[in-house]
Design a protein around this motif. Structure first.
Motif, short mmCIF file in Angstrom:
data_model
loop_
_atom_site.label_atom_id
_atom_site.label_comp_id
_atom_site.label_asym_id
_atom_site.label_seq_id
_atom_site.Cartn_x
_atom_site.Cartn_y
_atom_site.Cartn_z
N PRO A 152 0.82 -1.22 0.00
CA PRO A 152 0.00 0.00 0.00
C PRO A 152 0.85 1.26 0.00
CG PRO A 152 0.10 -0.91 2.21
CD PRO A 152 0.83 -1.88 1.32
N SER A 153 0.20 2.38 -0.32
CA SER A 153 0.83 3.69 -0.26
C SER A 153 -0.05 4.61 0.57
CB SER A 153 1.00 4.27 -1.67
OG SER A 153 -0.24 4.74 -2.17
N HIS A 154 0.35 5.86 0.69
CA HIS A 154 -0.46 6.82 1.44
C HIS A 154 -1.80 7.09 0.73
CE1 HIS A 154 2.44 7.79 4.52
NE2 HIS A 154 3.38 7.98 3.61
N ALA A 155 -1.88 6.76 -0.54
CA ALA A 155 -3.12 6.99 -1.29
C ALA A 155 -4.05 5.78 -1.25
CB ALA A 155 -2.80 7.35 -2.74
N THR A 156 -3.59 4.68 -0.66
CA THR A 156 -4.41 3.47 -0.61
C THR A 156 -5.52 3.64 0.42
OG1 THR A 156 -2.46 2.16 -1.20
CG2 THR A 156 -4.38 0.98 -0.33
N GLY A 157 -6.76 3.52 -0.03
CA GLY A 157 -7.89 3.74 0.86
C GLY A 157 -8.13 2.59 1.81
N ASP A 158 -8.09 1.37 1.31
CA ASP A 158 -8.37 0.17 2.11
C ASP A 158 -7.09 -0.64 2.25
OD1 ASP A 158 -9.29 -2.07 3.36
OD2 ASP A 158 -10.76 -2.62 1.82
N LEU A 159 -6.50 -0.62 3.43
CA LEU A 159 -5.23 -1.31 3.63
C LEU A 159 -5.38 -2.82 3.72
CD1 LEU A 159 -3.49 1.06 6.21
CD2 LEU A 159 -3.30 1.05 3.72
N THR A 160 -6.62 -3.29 3.80
CA THR A 160 -6.85 -4.74 3.86
C THR A 160 -7.06 -5.34 2.47
OG1 THR A 160 -9.25 -4.51 4.12
CG2 THR A 160 -7.91 -4.47 6.13
N ALA A 161 -7.14 -4.49 1.45
CA ALA A 161 -7.36 -4.96 0.08
C ALA A 161 -6.16 -4.58 -0.78
CB ALA A 161 -8.64 -4.34 -0.49
N PRO A 162 -5.92 -5.30 -1.85
CA PRO A 162 -4.82 -4.94 -2.75
C PRO A 162 -5.03 -3.53 -3.30
CG PRO A 162 -5.65 -7.14 -3.27
CD PRO A 162 -6.61 -6.54 -2.30
N PRO A 163 -3.98 -2.75 -3.42
CA PRO A 163 -4.12 -1.39 -3.97
C PRO A 163 -4.59 -1.43 -5.41
CG PRO A 163 -1.81 -1.97 -3.77
CD PRO A 163 -2.58 -3.06 -3.09
N GLU A 164 -5.45 -0.49 -5.77
CA GLU A 164 -5.92 -0.40 -7.14
C GLU A 164 -4.94 0.40 -7.99
OE1 GLU A 164 -9.77 1.30 -7.09
OE2 GLU A 164 -10.69 -0.32 -5.95
N LEU A 165 -4.91 0.05 -9.25
CA LEU A 165 -4.06 0.81 -10.16
C LEU A 165 -4.82 2.05 -10.60
CD1 LEU A 165 -1.39 0.91 -11.74
CD2 LEU A 165 -2.63 -0.12 -13.64
N SER A 166 -4.72 3.10 -9.82
CA SER A 166 -5.45 4.34 -10.10
C SER A 166 -4.45 5.46 -10.35
CB SER A 166 -6.36 4.71 -8.93
OG SER A 166 -5.58 4.96 -7.77
N GLU A 167 -4.95 6.54 -10.93
CA GLU A 167 -4.08 7.70 -11.16
C GLU A 167 -3.56 8.25 -9.85
OE1 GLU A 167 -4.27 12.22 -13.04
OE2 GLU A 167 -5.70 10.69 -13.72
N SER A 168 -4.39 8.27 -8.82
CA SER A 168 -3.95 8.80 -7.52
C SER A 168 -2.84 7.92 -6.92
CB SER A 168 -5.12 8.90 -6.55
OG SER A 168 -5.71 7.64 -6.32
N GLU A 169 -2.96 6.60 -7.10
CA GLU A 169 -1.91 5.71 -6.61
C GLU A 169 -0.60 5.97 -7.33
OE1 GLU A 169 -1.31 3.47 -4.35
OE2 GLU A 169 -3.25 2.95 -3.49
N ILE A 170 -0.67 6.08 -8.65
CA ILE A 170 0.55 6.30 -9.43
C ILE A 170 1.18 7.65 -9.08
CG2 ILE A 170 1.45 6.67 -11.76
CD1 ILE A 170 -0.54 4.59 -12.75
N ARG A 171 0.36 8.68 -9.01
CA ARG A 171 0.89 10.01 -8.70
C ARG A 171 1.52 10.06 -7.31
NH1 ARG A 171 -0.20 14.39 -11.93
NH2 ARG A 171 -1.54 13.98 -13.74
N GLU A 172 0.89 9.41 -6.34
CA GLU A 172 1.44 9.40 -4.98
C GLU A 172 2.78 8.66 -4.95
OE1 GLU A 172 2.40 9.41 -1.03
OE2 GLU A 172 0.95 10.69 -2.08
#
Length: 204
Positions: A152-172
């Motif tokens: 996970p990263s600081h942009a990951t909303g649910d730490l119990t689930a795999p992080p989604e490949l989203s623009e916010s995840e990539i940018r963070e």
């Protein structure tokens, strides 16, 4: 000539000026042996223990793809992959990486055999002046591996689930790599395309 005591006084010769002493030479810093595994090849070196990994790769081995930008770990131009994790080469010492597996931009791909992310950067115009591009691509490769591994990263909303490949995840995750030309949206597009291809291969 007689003095007040009535006896002759010998003239005192002026003190002779002493020649300036040359400063003592500082003892040479001893060299330390280290063997770096760079892009799949063992590279034995003897370095000043204060030599950064970035300087060892650029000045001693001749791999100048990793760039020296700020030299303070703030711009990400020197990002490389060490034992599967991205680091800033300017903030770590070469002697700390005895036997470590180091991948630089030269080890990811060559002009006649580009890494998929290198090809995507070309397709989506993910670079302009190109100075930050090696660090961006090395960081991008590691970021996609982090997401695939479920880190996970600081942009990951649910730490119990795999992080989604989203623009916010990539940018963070890419926020430590600065692009003065401002090609951020193009970089996100390039990474999204490569991640999609990796996901499709994984599901096939």
């Amino acid at each position: 000539m007689l003095g007040f005591s009535g006896s002759a006084r010998a003239a005192t010769p002026p003190a002779q000026a002493q020649a300036p002493q040359a400063p003592a030479a500082e003892p040479a810093t001893p060299r330390m042996p280290v063997t770096l595994q760079v892009n799949g090849q063992a590279r034995p070196l003897e370095v000043d223990p204060r030599t950064t990994l970035l300087d060892a790769l650029r000045e001693r081995i001749g791999l100048t793809g990793s760039k020296k930008g700020c030299d303070h770990g703030q711009c990400g131009a020197c990002t490389m992959i060490v034992n599967g994790r991205r680091i800033n080469g300017c903030l770590t010492l070469a002697v700390m990486h005895q036997g470590a597996e180091i991948t630089t931009i030269e080890g990811l791909g060559q002009p006649d055999a580009l890494h998929p992310l290198q090809a995507a950067f070309v397709k989506h115009d993910g670079y302009q002046c190109g100075y930050c591009t090696p660090g961006q691509i090395c960081s991008g490769v590691a970021v996609l591996a982090e997401i695939a591994a479920g880190i996970p990263s600081h942009a990951t909303g649910d730490l119990t689930a795999p992080p989604e490949l989203s623009e916010s995840e990539i940018r963070e995750r890419m926020s430590g790599n600065l692009c003065r030309c401002g090609a951020y949206s193009n970089i996100v597009e390039a990474m999204t395309e490569v991640a999609g291809h990796q996901t499709a291969r994984g599901q096939a």
